[in-house]
Design an enzyme around this catalytic site. Structure first.
Site, PDB file in Angstrom:
ATOM      1  N   SER A 145     -13.297  -6.173  10.302  1.00 42.05           N
ATOM      2  CA  SER A 145     -12.130  -6.275  11.185  1.00 42.05           C
ATOM      3  C   SER A 145     -12.496  -6.971  12.495  1.00 42.05           C
ATOM      4  CB  SER A 145     -11.594  -4.872  11.492  1.00 42.05           C
ATOM      5  OG  SER A 145     -11.271  -4.216  10.300  1.00 42.05           O
ATOM      6  N   ARG A 279      14.224   5.645 -21.158  1.00 38.00           N
ATOM      7  CA  ARG A 279      13.677   6.976 -21.389  1.00 38.00           C
ATOM      8  C   ARG A 279      14.789   8.005 -21.559  1.00 38.00           C
ATOM      9  NH1 ARG A 279       9.897  10.320 -23.265  1.00 38.00           N
ATOM     10  NH2 ARG A 279       9.389  12.043 -21.857  1.00 38.00           N
ATOM     11  N   GLN A 290      20.023  12.159 -10.539  1.00 36.65           N
ATOM     12  CA  GLN A 290      20.288  11.785  -9.139  1.00 36.65           C
ATOM     13  C   GLN A 290      19.017  11.430  -8.382  1.00 36.65           C
ATOM     14  OE1 GLN A 290      23.227  11.572  -7.476  1.00 36.65           O
ATOM     15  NE2 GLN A 290      24.497  12.075  -9.213  1.00 36.65           N
ATOM     16  N   GLU A 375      -7.632  -9.656   4.994  1.00 42.20           N
ATOM     17  CA  GLU A 375      -6.964 -10.502   6.001  1.00 42.20           C
ATOM     18  C   GLU A 375      -6.346  -9.668   7.122  1.00 42.20           C
ATOM     19  OE1 GLU A 375      -4.713 -13.822   4.353  1.00 42.20           O
ATOM     20  OE2 GLU A 375      -6.127 -13.842   2.674  1.00 42.20           O
ATOM     21  N   GLY A 376      -7.075  -8.633   7.523  1.00 41.73           N
ATOM     22  CA  GLY A 376      -6.646  -7.779   8.633  1.00 41.73           C
ATOM     23  C   GLY A 376      -5.974  -6.525   8.115  1.00 41.73           C
TER      24      GLY A 376
HETATM   25  C1  LIG Z   1      -9.898  -8.094  -2.232  1.00 41.01           C
HETATM   26  C2  LIG Z   1     -10.577  -8.526  -0.962  1.00 41.01           C
HETATM   27  C3  LIG Z   1     -10.776  -9.874  -0.725  1.00 41.01           C
HETATM   28  C4  LIG Z   1     -11.437 -10.291   0.425  1.00 41.01           C
HETATM   29  N1  LIG Z   1     -11.691 -11.613   0.599  1.00 41.01           N
HETATM   30  C5  LIG Z   1     -12.375 -12.021   1.679  1.00 41.01           C
HETATM   31  C6  LIG Z   1     -12.684 -13.405   1.849  1.00 41.01           C
HETATM   32  O1  LIG Z   1     -12.356 -14.242   1.000  1.00 41.01           O
HETATM   33  N2  LIG Z   1     -13.375 -13.790   2.941  1.00 41.01           N
HETATM   34  C7  LIG Z   1     -13.771 -12.892   3.885  1.00 41.01           C
HETATM   35  O2  LIG Z   1     -14.372 -13.326   4.863  1.00 41.01           O
HETATM   36  N3  LIG Z   1     -13.510 -11.568   3.752  1.00 41.01           N
HETATM   37  C8  LIG Z   1     -12.825 -11.117   2.674  1.00 41.01           C
HETATM   38  N4  LIG Z   1     -12.557  -9.774   2.502  1.00 41.01           N
HETATM   39  C9  LIG Z   1     -13.033  -8.828   3.488  1.00 41.01           C
HETATM   40  C10 LIG Z   1     -11.913  -8.300   4.358  1.00 41.01           C
HETATM   41  O3  LIG Z   1     -11.426  -9.309   5.212  1.00 41.01           O
HETATM   42  C11 LIG Z   1     -12.448  -7.071   5.116  1.00 41.01           C
HETATM   43  O4  LIG Z   1     -12.661  -6.063   4.149  1.00 41.01           O
HETATM   44  C12 LIG Z   1     -11.467  -6.598   6.180  1.00 41.01           C
HETATM   45  O5  LIG Z   1     -11.410  -7.501   7.263  1.00 41.01           O
HETATM   46  C13 LIG Z   1     -11.873  -5.224   6.714  1.00 41.01           C
HETATM   47  O6  LIG Z   1     -13.204  -5.235   7.101  1.00 41.01           O
HETATM   48  P1  LIG Z   1     -14.190  -4.081   6.566  1.00 41.01           P
HETATM   49  O7  LIG Z   1     -14.042  -3.959   5.092  1.00 41.01           O
HETATM   50  O8  LIG Z   1     -15.542  -4.341   7.111  1.00 41.01           O
HETATM   51  O9  LIG Z   1     -13.616  -2.759   7.191  1.00 41.01           O
HETATM   52  P2  LIG Z   1     -13.851  -2.251   8.729  1.00 41.01           P
HETATM   53  O10 LIG Z   1     -13.761  -3.365   9.676  1.00 41.01           O
HETATM   54  O11 LIG Z   1     -15.078  -1.397   8.724  1.00 41.01           O
HETATM   55  O12 LIG Z   1     -12.588  -1.325   8.870  1.00 41.01           O
HETATM   56  C14 LIG Z   1     -12.443  -0.151   8.046  1.00 41.01           C
HETATM   57  C15 LIG Z   1     -11.113   0.471   8.368  1.00 41.01           C
HETATM   58  O13 LIG Z   1     -11.108   0.887   9.734  1.00 41.01           O
HETATM   59  C16 LIG Z   1      -9.797   0.809  10.238  1.00 41.01           C
HETATM   60  N5  LIG Z   1      -9.817  -0.039  11.431  1.00 41.01           N
HETATM   61  C17 LIG Z   1     -10.498  -1.193  11.636  1.00 41.01           C
HETATM   62  N6  LIG Z   1     -10.266  -1.681  12.863  1.00 41.01           N
HETATM   63  C18 LIG Z   1      -9.434  -0.792  13.458  1.00 41.01           C
HETATM   64  C19 LIG Z   1      -8.833  -0.721  14.729  1.00 41.01           C
HETATM   65  N7  LIG Z   1      -9.040  -1.667  15.640  1.00 41.01           N
HETATM   66  N8  LIG Z   1      -8.037   0.354  15.007  1.00 41.01           N
HETATM   67  C20 LIG Z   1      -7.807   1.325  14.094  1.00 41.01           C
HETATM   68  N9  LIG Z   1      -8.348   1.291  12.854  1.00 41.01           N
HETATM   69  C21 LIG Z   1      -9.145   0.263  12.545  1.00 41.01           C
HETATM   70  C22 LIG Z   1      -8.915   0.201   9.121  1.00 41.01           C
HETATM   71  O14 LIG Z   1      -8.283   1.242   8.406  1.00 41.01           O
HETATM   72  C23 LIG Z   1      -9.914  -0.474   8.237  1.00 41.01           C
HETATM   73  O15 LIG Z   1      -9.466  -0.571   6.894  1.00 41.01           O
HETATM   74  C24 LIG Z   1     -11.892  -9.332   1.366  1.00 41.01           C
HETATM   75  C25 LIG Z   1     -11.674  -7.972   1.128  1.00 41.01           C
HETATM   76  C26 LIG Z   1     -11.021  -7.559  -0.016  1.00 41.01           C
HETATM   77  C27 LIG Z   1     -10.822  -6.089  -0.249  1.00 41.01           C
END
Ligand SMILES: Cc1cc2nc3c(=O)[nH]c(=O)nc-3n(C[C@H](O)[C@H](O)[C@H](O)COP(=O)(O)OP(=O)(O)OC[C@H]3O[C@@H](n4cnc5c(N)ncnc54)[C@H](O)[C@@H]3O)c2cc1C
Length: 420
Positions: A145, A279, A290, A375-376
């Protein structure tokens, strides 16, 4: 088109003034193509997601569905409204079809927006034909993130830059021929010290570290860059502007994730309606109860709201309206959260039959989950939305001024401070 055969299209929505004739025509043609090419994804368990992804990408390219990625075709491209409609239709048809289309668009768009004419000429025609697959690699184990925490380094050396580090969770990691990599070059602190690079997958030092199996199988994994030398000409945009390239792309693509969510949710709704009609229960149809009617109505209300929010955000981007970045985030959160609820309700209405492995509801249940994270994540989108509320009216497109030429772009931080 027999709409009964393929309900991924919603004629009422297509008729709205958000869309032009070219969008309507293309949407119908793509829906017809999906029906005619269903064999591409009809046997998902017989191929690896990498093989299936590559085959679907080739088919999409050969049929011209990626043609908008070639600058030569751009005047007819239809903008983000076309991309959103395509994702709605492809996600309705199949998860891997949407994935192949969206990751190719995601990785080609930075080249379209920031690439030199040499970079565009080298990659875009072959990405549009499906011959060359791309990936967009920002995330790392310690930088998901928080993009500003990217740690993969690109040090200036004689002959170019030396890349060292890891990328994590990368879509199409295993099949991409070129990776767009965000790396730390150190022009400034945090987000100000990042640069985007185009790195061919065959460059010495680049390898797939690990293929990562996902809850919904897709080509996905971690990448390693060990003393990977790339020439200066591989910089995309200019040094120090990697954060701009990344945020510009993500602002655009967020609403398209919402569009995919609409496609999955439409499929779930159709499957639930069909089940409720067929079903027999308590001496009548499931549909006549309902509470079931209430559940179906809730699905429809959420689906309508999601589709409208996505259409608004796409229309606004295509018209360069102020506030479109905020609305892109709103569309993503609303549509992906709603899709999760709609799919869950569809599983519930199917009863045990909705939990059978590889049934439509069970597949959707797995496929829709990642949309709220990639993507966020939803929480990050809510921060973007709330930050925009605190600014002057129409300042929603705040993190990056992506509609000005690359040489004049500045980055505005979350706190509103501006950095040249
Ligand atoms: C199917 C898939 C495809 C992807 N493809 C790509 C790709 O092509 N290229 C690429 O670069 N990345 C890719 N990603 C990675 C993706 O962008 C990251 O998983 C995502 O940005 C979240 O980062 P993280 O997994 O490290 O989670 P973290 O950053 O550790 O966050 C974990 C959780 O903490 C919470 N969180 C985070 N920040 C905050 C905040 N500021 N406030 C409150 N809560 C928060 C959210 O619930 C979040 O889900 C992909 C991920 C998936 C699952």
């Amino acid at each position: 088109m027999n709409y009964a055969l393929f309900s991924g299209l919603d004629e009422e929505f297509l008729a709205l003034p958000f869309y032009e004739e070219q969008h309507r025509t293309t949407a119908v043609e793509l829906a017809e193509w999906c029906v005619a090419h269903a064999d591409l994804w009809s046997r998902p368990l017989e191929r690896t997601p990498e093989k299936a992804g590559r085959e679907i990408l080739s088919a999409l390219g050969s049929a011209g569905w990626l043609g908008f990625l070639d600058p030569a075709n751009r005047p007819d491209a239809g903008g983000l409204r076309s991309v959103c409609l395509a994702r709605e239709i492809l996600a309705y048809a199949d998860d891997l079809a949407d994935f192949a289309f969206s990751i190719q668009a995601l990785s080609a768009t930075p080249i379209l927006r920031w690439g030199s004419s040499a970079q565009q000429g080298e990659y875009l025609p072959r990405m549009a034909s499906g011959e060359v697959a791309g990936s967009f690699a920002i995330s790392e184990e310690e930088a998901g993130s928080d993009i500003s925490a990217v740690g993969l380094t690109a040090d200036r050396v004689s002959g170019g830059y030396l890349l060292n580090g890891r990328k994590a969770w990368i879509a199409h990691a295993g099949i991409a021929d070129v990776h767009c990599v965000i790396a730390r070059t150190g022009e400034g602190p945090g987000a100000l010290g990042l640069t985007a690079f185009l790195v061919p997958a065959h460059t010495p030092g680049v390898r797939v570290l690990e293929e990562v199996p996902l809850v919904a199988p897709r080509s996905f994994g971690h990448l390693a860059f060990d003393d990977c030398l790339v020439p200066e000409s591989s910089v995309l945009g200019r040094p120090g502007h990697g954060f701009v390239v990344a945020t510009d792309l993500l602002e655009r693509f967020r609403m398209t994730v919402g569009a995919a969510a609409v496609g999955f949710a439409r499929r779930a709704r159709d499957s639930a309606v069909q089940r409720a009609r067929e079903r027999r229960i308590h001496g009548g149809r499931l549909l006549d109860l309902q509470l079931v009617k209430g559940a179906l109505a809730d699905m429809e209300i959420k689906l309508n709201a999601s589709a409208l929010l996505v259409a608004r955000a796409a229309w606004e981007f295509d018209h360069e309206n102020p506030g479109c970045a905020k609305h892109s985030s709103i569309a993503k959160v609303a549509a992906t959260e709603a899709a999760q609820e709609i799919v869950d309700a569809a599983v519930q209405l199917h009863g045990a039959a909705g939990l059978v492995a590889d049934s439509v509801p069970e597949r959707l249940y797995r496929q829709v989950r990642s949309l709220r994270i990639y993507e966020g994540a939803s929480e990050v989108q809510k921060l973007i939305i709330a930050d925009a509320l605190g600014r002057r009216p129409h300042a929603g497109r705040s993190r990056v001024a992506s509609d000005v030429p690359p040489s004049r772009v500045d980055i505005r931080c979350v706190d509103g401070e501006s950095h040249e």
